[in-house]
Scaffold this active site. Structure first.
Site, PDB file in Angstrom:
ATOM      1  N   SER A 152       0.889  -0.951  -0.030  1.00  0.00           N
ATOM      2  CA  SER A 152      -0.179  -0.171   0.207  1.00  0.00           C
ATOM      3  C   SER A 152       0.723   1.630  -0.066  1.00  0.00           C
ATOM      4  CB  SER A 152      -1.212  -0.002   1.353  1.00  0.00           C
ATOM      5  OG  SER A 152      -2.123  -0.740   1.369  1.00  0.00           O
ATOM      6  N   ARG A 165       7.472   6.355  -4.129  1.00  0.00           N
ATOM      7  CA  ARG A 165       8.079   6.948  -2.895  1.00  0.00           C
ATOM      8  C   ARG A 165       7.737   6.520  -1.850  1.00  0.00           C
ATOM      9  NH1 ARG A 165       4.513   9.824  -5.044  1.00  0.00           N
ATOM     10  NH2 ARG A 165       5.751  10.494  -6.165  1.00  0.00           N
ATOM     11  N   ASP A 176      -3.981  -1.373  -1.071  1.00  0.00           N
ATOM     12  CA  ASP A 176      -5.061  -2.142  -0.292  1.00  0.00           C
ATOM     13  C   ASP A 176      -6.224  -1.263  -1.240  1.00  0.00           C
ATOM     14  OD1 ASP A 176      -4.412   0.741  -0.002  1.00  0.00           O
ATOM     15  OD2 ASP A 176      -4.280   0.227   2.149  1.00  0.00           O
TER      16      ASP A 176
HETATM   17  C1  BGC Z   1      -0.309   5.031   0.427  1.00  0.00           C
HETATM   18  C2  BGC Z   1      -1.746   4.532  -0.680  1.00  0.00           C
HETATM   19  C3  BGC Z   1      -1.994   3.739   0.118  1.00  0.00           C
HETATM   20  C4  BGC Z   1      -2.636   5.145   1.530  1.00  0.00           C
HETATM   21  C5  BGC Z   1      -3.608   4.257   2.592  1.00  0.00           C
HETATM   22  C6  BGC Z   1      -1.174   5.917   1.582  1.00  0.00           C
HETATM   23  O1  BGC Z   1      -0.156   6.688   2.391  1.00  0.00           O
HETATM   24  O2  BGC Z   1       0.636   6.198  -0.101  1.00  0.00           O
HETATM   25  O3  BGC Z   1      -0.678   3.573  -1.877  1.00  0.00           O
HETATM   26  O4  BGC Z   1      -3.749   3.460  -0.389  1.00  0.00           O
HETATM   27  O5  BGC Z   1      -1.804   4.728   1.697  1.00  0.00           O
HETATM   28  O6  BGC Z   1      -2.723   3.061   2.565  1.00  0.00           O
END
Ligand code: BGC
Length: 491
Positions: free
Chosen positions: A140, A155, A193
Site C-alpha cells: 500500500s 516513494r 489496499d
Molecule cells: C499510500 C497508498 C495507500 C494509502 C492507504 C498511502 O500513504 O500511498 O498507497 O493506499 O496510504 O493505506
C-alpha cells in the site's frame, strides 16, 4: 472559561473550519488533477494503472495467499474461494511489523516478510507438497506498474523510510528472499489496499464503484476505461477496456493551490521524512491527526498571554508522534460533561493534570481536527464521482479512521451532501437515503488481494497477457488453478 482560552478556541475554529464553498473549490481542483494524472505528462496525483482489469463475477475458485504489509502489522492469509458464488474460507496469521524495520534496509524488510511467510506455510502445511502458491501482495504505497506482477515504488509514504527501495521494482528482491528460504510462493499480483477494497466490495455488491482507505494513510481506487487513460494510449488496449486506477490521491495539491493549510500542517510536512509529498494525506490520515493536535497544544502552551498547562511538566507533549488518532477518538468519545475520561487520559499518557477549561479546549480541538479531516475526504469522493458522471453509487471504505473515529462517517456524508448540493429538509436534517453512500468495505487486503490474484490467473488462462511480466510462471500457476478447480468440481 477564561478569556484567553475562549479566544484560542475561536481562533482554532477559524483556523480549522472549512466552508461549503471551500469544499466545492477543492473538489473542482481535485477533478482537474484526476484528469491531469491520467495524461502522459502526469500531475501531482499519480493515477496509477493497476492492470486489474475486471470485477470478480463470483465464480472465481481456488486457493490463494494474500499478504498485507501494513504499518503496524503484517498479515498473511490463505483464502479458498469456494464453488458457492461469492463465498470464501480464510485462515490468517498476524505478525508484528517491527518499528526499526520502517527505517532499515530493503534487505531486512524482504527478509523479515519472507520469514513470516515461511512460518505461515510451515505451520499450516507442514510436510505437504504444495507446488507454487499464487500470492496477492497488498503493497500500500504508490507504485508504477507496467505489469501487475511488478511495481516500482515511487516513494515511501506513511512515515516509512527504508533505504534502497524507492525507484526500483519491489517484486524481484522479495521473490529472491522467498527463494533463498525455499518458500514455494509466486507473486501473481501486486496490489494496493484501495484496489483490494474495491474488488472485495464489488464481489458482494454490484453498485460498488470506488474503494477507499481512511486509515494511517488515505487513498482511493476506481474503475476507469482505457480510452480515458492518455498515458496508456500507446498500448492500444481498446477504449472501453476497464482498468482500475489507484489514484494515490494523498498527493493531491502538492503544489498548495487550494488546500487551506495551517501553520501546523506546514510543520508536519517539514518534519516528515518526505517533505513536499502527500499534502492532502497529511491533513486527513490517521498517522497525522494526533500529531496535529499535539502541535496545536504546544503552540498554545508557548503562546504569550495564554495560560494552558501552567506549571505542568509538558516534556511528554514535546515528543513528536507521541499521540495517535485513538487519543483524539477517546477525547471525542468521553461521555462525561466534566470530561473525566479526558482528564485521566492526559494524566496517563502525558502526565499532565489538566483543568476543566483546558480539557474543554482539548475536546473542541479534537472535534475540529476530526471534522476537518472527514470533510476533506468528501472532496476526493465527490471528485471521482463528478469525473465519472456517477450520480448514484456505493463507495467501499476501510481503515482505522473510517471504522473507529467517532462521527467520521456522519461528518463525511454531510460534507458530501454540501458539495453535491443534495437537498436537506427545512430543519436542516437529511431524511432520505444519500444517492452516493460510503459503506464499510469487505476485507480488501485479504480477500481482495486473493481475488486480484485469481482474476489475474483467470485472465492469463484466457490468453489475455496485457500487463503480465512473468508470463511463463503465471501460465503455469494458471494451469495449476485450472486443475485444482476441476478437482474441486469432481469432489
Ligand atoms: C499510500 C497508498 C495507500 C494509502 C492507504 C498511502 O500513504 O500511498 O498507497 O493506499 O496510504 O493505506
Amino acid at each position: 472559561m477564561p478569556a484567553d482560552l475562549r479566544e484560542q478556541i475561536l481562533r482554532l475554529e477559524d483556523t480549522f473550519a472549512i466552508s461549503t464553498e471551500t469544499l466545492k473549490k477543492i473538489t473542482k481542483q481535485f477533478v482537474s488533477e484526476l484528469y491531469q494524472g491520467l495524461t502522459p505528462e502526469g500531475g501531482d496525483i499519480p493515477m496509477n494503472p493497476t492492470w486489474c482489469m475486471a470485477f470478480p463475477t463470483g465464480d472465481e475458485t481456488g486457493t490463494f495467499l494474500a499478504l498485507d504489509m501494513g504499518g503496524t502489522n503484517l498479515r498473511v492469509c490463505e483464502i479458498v474461494l469456494t464453488e458457492e458464488n461469492g463465498e470464501f474460507e480464510i485462515i490468517q496469521s498476524k505478525y508484528r511489523m517491527p518499528e526499526e524495520l520502517k527505517s532499515g534496509t530493503g534487505e531486512e524488510l524482504w527478509g523479515y516478510i519472507a520469514d513470516c511467510l515461511q512460518q505461515f506455510i510451515e505451520y499450516h502445511h507442514e510436510g505437504e507438497n504444495l507446488g507454487k502458491l499464487p500470492l496477492g501482495f497488498t503493497f500500500s504505497y504508490p507504485a508504477t506498474q507496467e505489469y501487475i506482477d511488478h511495481g516500482v515504488l515511487q516513494r515511501w509514504t506513511k512515515g516509512f523510510d527504508i533505504e534502497g527501495v524507492e525507484g526500483k521494482d519491489v517484486v524481484p528482491p522479495f521473490e529472491e528472499a522467498l527463494k533463498e528460504r525455499d518458500v514455494p510462493i509466486k507473486v501473481a499480483a501486486l496490489t494496493n489496499d484501495t484496489t483490494g477494497t474495491l474488488i472485495a466490495s464489488a464481489y458482494t455488491d454490484p453498485d460498488m464503484r470506488i474503494g477507499c482507505i481512511f486509515g494511517t494513510g488515505c487513498n482511493a481506487a476506481y474503475m476507469e476505461h482505457c480510452g480515458e487513460i492518455g498515458k496508456l494510449a500507446h498500448m492500444k488496449l481498446g477504449k472501453d477496456t476497464p482498468m482500475i486506477i489507484n489514484c494515490e490521491w494523498g498527493a493531491f495539491d502538492n503544489k498548495h493551490a487550494v488546500l487551506p493549510r495551517t501553520q501546523y500542517d506546514v510543520i508536519i510536512d517539514k518534519e516528515s521524512p518526505r517533505p513536499g509529498q502527500q499534502s492532502y494525506e497529511k491533513m486527513i490520515a490517521g498517522l497525522y491527526l494526533g500529531e496535529l493536535f499535539r502541535l496545536v497544544l504546544l503552540d498554545i502552551h508557548t503562546h504569550e498571554g495564554v495560560k494552558i498547562f501552567e506549571d505542568q511538566d509538558v516534556s511528554k507533549l514535546r515528543k513528536p508522534y507521541t499521540l495517535d488518532s485513538s487519543f483524539l477518538s477517546a477525547i471525542e468519545e468521553d461521555p462525561f460533561e466534566n470530561l473525566t475520561e479526558t482528564h485521566e487520559l492526559f494524566q496517563r499518557t502525558l502526565s499532565i493534570d489538566a483543568k476543566k477549561p483546558e480539557l474543554e479546549l482539548c475536546r473542541r480541538l479534537a472535534e475540529l481536527i476530526g471534522i476537518r479531516a472527514a470533510r476533506l475526504t468528501a472532496c476526493g469522493i465527490a471528485a471521482i464521482c463528478t469525473k465519472k458522471g456517477w450520480s448514484a453509487c456505493h463507495v467501499g471504505a476501510d481503515g482505522s479512521v473510517f471504522n473507529k473515529y467517532p462521527n467520521f462517517k456522519q461528518r463525511q456524508a454531510r460534507a458530501l451532501r454540501e458539495i453535491l448540493d443534495w437537498d436537506t429538509a427545512e430543519d436542516g436534517k437529511w431524511k432520505r437515503k444519500d444517492p452516493i453512500e460510503v459503506l464499510a468495505a469487505e476485507d480488501g487486503s485479504g480477500v481482495g488481494a486473493a481475488l486480484v490474484a485469481a482474476l489475474t490467473l483467470k485472465r492469463v488462462q484466457e490468453g489475455n497477457l496485457a500487463g503480465i511480466k512473468d508470463e511463463k510462471a503465471l501460465k503455469e500457476a494458471a494451469e495449476e488453478k485450472r486443475k485444482e478447480t476441476e478437482e474441486m468440481k469432481k469432489a
